[in-house]
Scaffold this motif. Structure first.
Motif, PDB file in Angstrom:
ATOM      1  N   ARG A   1       0.812  -1.204   0.000  1.00 12.10           N
ATOM      2  CA  ARG A   1       0.000   0.000   0.000  1.00 12.10           C
ATOM      3  C   ARG A   1       0.858   1.271   0.000  1.00 12.10           C
ATOM      4  O   ARG A   1       0.750   2.108  -0.877  1.00 12.10           O
ATOM      5  CB  ARG A   1      -0.912  -0.034   1.238  1.00 12.10           C
ATOM      6  CG  ARG A   1      -1.640   1.227   1.552  1.00 12.10           C
ATOM      7  CD  ARG A   1      -2.820   1.416   0.660  1.00 12.10           C
ATOM      8  NE  ARG A   1      -3.478   2.688   0.931  1.00 12.10           N
ATOM      9  CZ  ARG A   1      -4.268   3.287   0.063  1.00 12.10           C
ATOM     10  NH1 ARG A   1      -4.518   2.754  -1.099  1.00 12.10           N
ATOM     11  NH2 ARG A   1      -4.830   4.434   0.351  1.00 12.10           N
TER      12      ARG A   1
ATOM     13  N   GLU B   1      -2.396  -6.102   2.559  1.00 16.28           N
ATOM     14  CA  GLU B   1      -2.753  -4.732   2.898  1.00 16.28           C
ATOM     15  C   GLU B   1      -4.243  -4.591   3.113  1.00 16.28           C
ATOM     16  O   GLU B   1      -5.049  -5.317   2.521  1.00 16.28           O
ATOM     17  CB  GLU B   1      -2.321  -3.779   1.777  1.00 16.28           C
ATOM     18  CG  GLU B   1      -2.964  -4.105   0.433  1.00 16.28           C
ATOM     19  CD  GLU B   1      -2.644  -3.075  -0.634  1.00 16.28           C
ATOM     20  OE1 GLU B   1      -3.022  -1.921  -0.468  1.00 16.28           O
ATOM     21  OE2 GLU B   1      -2.019  -3.454  -1.633  1.00 16.28           O
TER      22      GLU B   1
ATOM     23  N   LYS C   1      -5.517  -6.276  -5.953  1.00 13.26           N
ATOM     24  CA  LYS C   1      -6.186  -5.358  -5.039  1.00 13.26           C
ATOM     25  C   LYS C   1      -7.674  -5.376  -5.331  1.00 13.26           C
ATOM     26  O   LYS C   1      -8.076  -5.362  -6.500  1.00 13.26           O
ATOM     27  CB  LYS C   1      -5.643  -3.933  -5.215  1.00 13.26           C
ATOM     28  CG  LYS C   1      -4.203  -3.794  -4.732  1.00 13.26           C
ATOM     29  CD  LYS C   1      -3.569  -2.484  -5.164  1.00 13.26           C
ATOM     30  CE  LYS C   1      -2.058  -2.599  -5.244  1.00 13.26           C
ATOM     31  NZ  LYS C   1      -1.353  -2.446  -3.983  1.00 13.26           N
TER      32      LYS C   1
END
Lengths: 407, 296
Positions: A153, A271, A228
């Protein structure tokens, strides 16, 4: 311009007019002049084109006042035992981190170009210089040049956009202060799903001096991949999460002073970011990352003895920021060796203290372009076991073009 | 035989499918743009709006879901004049959607169709968060909205030429309605004076003939100083404007303070389509603002 003016003047006076027409005519004349003024703004230069053909340019000044209970020599020799040794460059007192130039513009209908040039007192660095494609079909995008890896991140964010003045311990320990900035190419894919999903793969030269090797003679020596995903929990809150991995050949001298390590490294990352904007003035952000590094290879100590070294170590940080209008309050807790703390040299397991740190920060942002931050670290990560109580007073200023912010 | 029939069916589906079913995916940054896109596009468009009606359009953060929406868009329509500069460029680039990249027919800057006011190329940020390209809040301009409607109709026609007649018919309806409403709005606020929080109502003031004599916000995006507030108390007490006008996200406390000190009432105006119940399109928005301002 001159010709136009005289033409207009002649036009105005050459023809007899009624008195009430004069006002209209003056108005017309003013308007004509105004439009000429506008043209002048986009006037042509020696090489043609106009001022508007310049790239967008911004400059970010990052200044710091630093204070610590440790002496300058204690600070200089600081290392996280068992993890890494790197020179600490911040001095007690006034520091000029950098004046960072940022250029961006479309190259043509197919590429956008971004260049980041931090200038410090000692050097001019080419931190980032990369293109991004804009016209690939089916949700693909290609990035190439030198860029911040999509790993994790914090890594892809510019340092001056961070919520704290310094990197969290797992970043320092596994990637060094600068993070993973590499020459290479990145392919990302955004499938057309109802929720945000991004998949990325990178082939990198592998020159990170902590995880890979400084000045690699051949490449690519390292690869990275990440995914992500993001969900909007409601109109006001968003979740972003995903795993990352970076792996490659390692040849580094950053474990301890005057030593060398050659082997293979894999760094895993997880993350999670949660943002809750509960009104136009108030927002809350929770961000956490977990990093795990697996390393195996030959360790050459200061006396040139070579033995096998196996390291499986992890680290994490959790940070929260609460924003009210122009004020932001931040807290962070970071540490190493949460679940894994394995350091086996020549079959002998070694134990190190478990490093941790607690941080509090308060920020005042008079406008979007100025950030003033006061930060306190209670740092228990130093190898010697001493506590580093450090204070940062940071001021960041941005002028020039307004770059859009990523989530 | 069966295969032939199947193939024929398949081909028919393939050819007719897009023409029948596929609507144009319109991505509008702001609710008012979505409203006009719906008026012009009718049931040929499916509209997604990025910014919620209750949000302050100056402080929008790009969310990943916005990138997903942009990924599927056939056209992105936005306000322009740098109002979306903090989030739209990153959404467009990250969308990986060639159709909506700058220079393509799917990239529609609605400010192209209007003449901006308060253009100030000499401005710098010592004056606050200024917009050198001009005041970006033209969405309340009754004299300019016809041109925006036409621009949107042309853009939709360029993407979907088969339905040009439909878009032009919808535009004609839009223009007619606009002309009728303008007759109702014109004159109702003539000669009135207001003090405003932000430079948000300048286009409407110019179109409808009212005046804005002062601002709580000295510089855009920067809270007012106490000295400026004291000056406002004095000037408002002297000049007695009809009201103090602001929006739900701007300066509630400062407006209340001034109202208390001067006796000038505060009117919190709706700033966007959907920001209040009953404001379902752009016409409702202007209707309500004119209604609230005229104090009826």
């Amino acid at each position: 311009m001159k010709y136009l003016l005289s033409f207009l003047l002649i036009a105005l006076f050459a023809f007899p007019t009624h008195a009430d027409d004069i006002e209209t005519r003056i108005k017309n004349l003013e308007e004509a002049l105004k439009s000429k003024e506008q043209d002048a703004l986009s006037s042509k230069g020696v090489f043609g084109g106009s001022a508007l053909m310049n790239p967008n340019i911004s400059l970010i000044l990052d200044t710091l006042f630093y204070s610590s209970n440790l002496s300058p020599s204690e600070l200089e020799e600081r290392e996280i035992s068992g993890y890494m040794h790197e020179e600490f460059e911040t001095k007690k007192g006034f520091n000029l981190e950098s004046a960072e130039l940022f250029f961006f513009a479309p190259v043509d209908p197919y590429f956008n170009l971004y260049v980041t040039i931090p200038v410090t007192e000692e050097e001019v660095e080419l931190e980032e210089a990369y293109f991004v494609t804009t016209s690939l079909p089916a949700g693909f995008q290609l990035k190439g040049g030198k860029f911040k890896s999509g790993f994790g991140r914090l890594n892809s964010q510019h340092r001056h956009n961070w919520d704290f003045a310094d990197p969290p311990l797992p970043y320092s320990a596994f990637l060094g202060g600068e993070g993973l900035i590499e020459k290479g190419v990145q392919v990302t894919y955004l499938p057309a799903l109802p929720f945000y999903t991004e998949l990325g793969f990178e082939a990198l030269q592998g020159e990170n001096e902590v995880l890979f090797r400084e000045d690699a003679a051949t490449g690519p020596r390292a690869y990275a991949a990440f995914a992500k995903a993001s969900l909007d929990l409601d109109d006001k809150s968003t979740l972003l999460f995903g795993p990352s991995v970076a792996f490659g050949k390692t040849d580094t001298g950053t474990i301890e002073e005057d030593t060398r390590f050659e082997g293979d490294s894999t760094l895993w990352g997880l993350e999670l970011t949660y943002k809750w904007t509960f009104s136009d003035k108030k927002a809350f952000k929770l961000q956490a990352e977990y990093l795990f590094r697996d390393q195996d290879g030959d360790f050459t100590d200061a006396d040139e003895n070579v033995s096998n070294l196996e390291r499986e170590q992890d680290g994490y940080y959790v940070q929260a920021v609460y924003q009210v209008d122009r004020w932001r309050l931040g807290a962070r807790y970071d540490g190493l060796g949460l679940f894994k703390d394995k350091y086996v040299l020549d079959g002998q397991s070694e134990d190190f203290r478990t490093p941790w740190r607690a941080t509090a920060a308060i920020e005042y942002n008079p406008s979007e372009f100025t950030r003033l931050r006061l930060q306190y670290n209670h740092d228990r990560s130093l190898g010697g076991g001493e506590t580093n109580r450090e204070v940062f007073l940071q001021a960041v200023f941005g002028i020039g073009a307004h770059a859009a912010h990523k989530f | 035989m069966l295969i032939k029939a199947f193939l024929a069916l398949f081909t028919t589906l393939l050819l007719s499918g897009p023409a029948l079913a596929a609507e144009l995916n319109v991505l509008a940054t702001l609710p008012w743009i979505g409203s006009i896109a719906k008026d012009i596009g009718g049931d040929r468009v499916s509209v997604t709006v990025l910014v919620k009606p209750n949000q302050d359009p100056h402080h929008i953060e790009a969310r990943p879901s916005m990138i997903s929406a942009a990924r599927k868009a056939d056209i992105v329509m936005f306000n322009g004049l740098d109002l979306e500069i903090g989030y739209l460029p990153v959404i467009i680039e990250s969308s990986r959607n060639p159709k909506i990249q700058p220079g393509n027919p799917g990239y529609l800057d609605c400010s192209r169709f209007v003449e901006a006011i308060e253009i100030d190329f000499k401005a710098d940020r010592s004056q606050g968060d200024v917009h050198p390209l001009g005041n970006p809040h033209y969405h309340l301009s009754t004299s300019r909205m016809g041109k925006v409607g036409r621009g949107i109709a042309e853009a939709l026609s360029a993407l979907d030429s088969g339905n040009r007649a439909l878009y032009m018919a919808n535009l004609a309806t839009f223009e007619k309605k606009l002309a009728e409403r303008r007759k109702e709005w014109d004159g109702r606020l003539k000669g009135k004076n207001y003090v405003a929080f932000h430079r948000f109502f300048e286009y409407l003031a110019a179109d409808l003939g009212f005046r804005i004599t002062g601002y709580i916000e000295q510089r855009p995006g920067i809270p007012p100083s106490s000295g400026h507030m004291a000056g406002l108390v004095a000037s408002m007490s002297r000049e007695e404007p009809n009201a103090l006008i602001t929006t739900s996200y701007h300066g509630g406390k400062a407006a209340d303070f001034l109202s208390k000190k001067t006796g000038v009432k505060t009117i919190v105006l709706p700033h966007e389509v959907g920001s209040r119940e009953g404001i379902d399109d752009w016409f409702d928005l202007v209707d309500r603002i004119v209604h609230d301002l005229s104090g009826e």
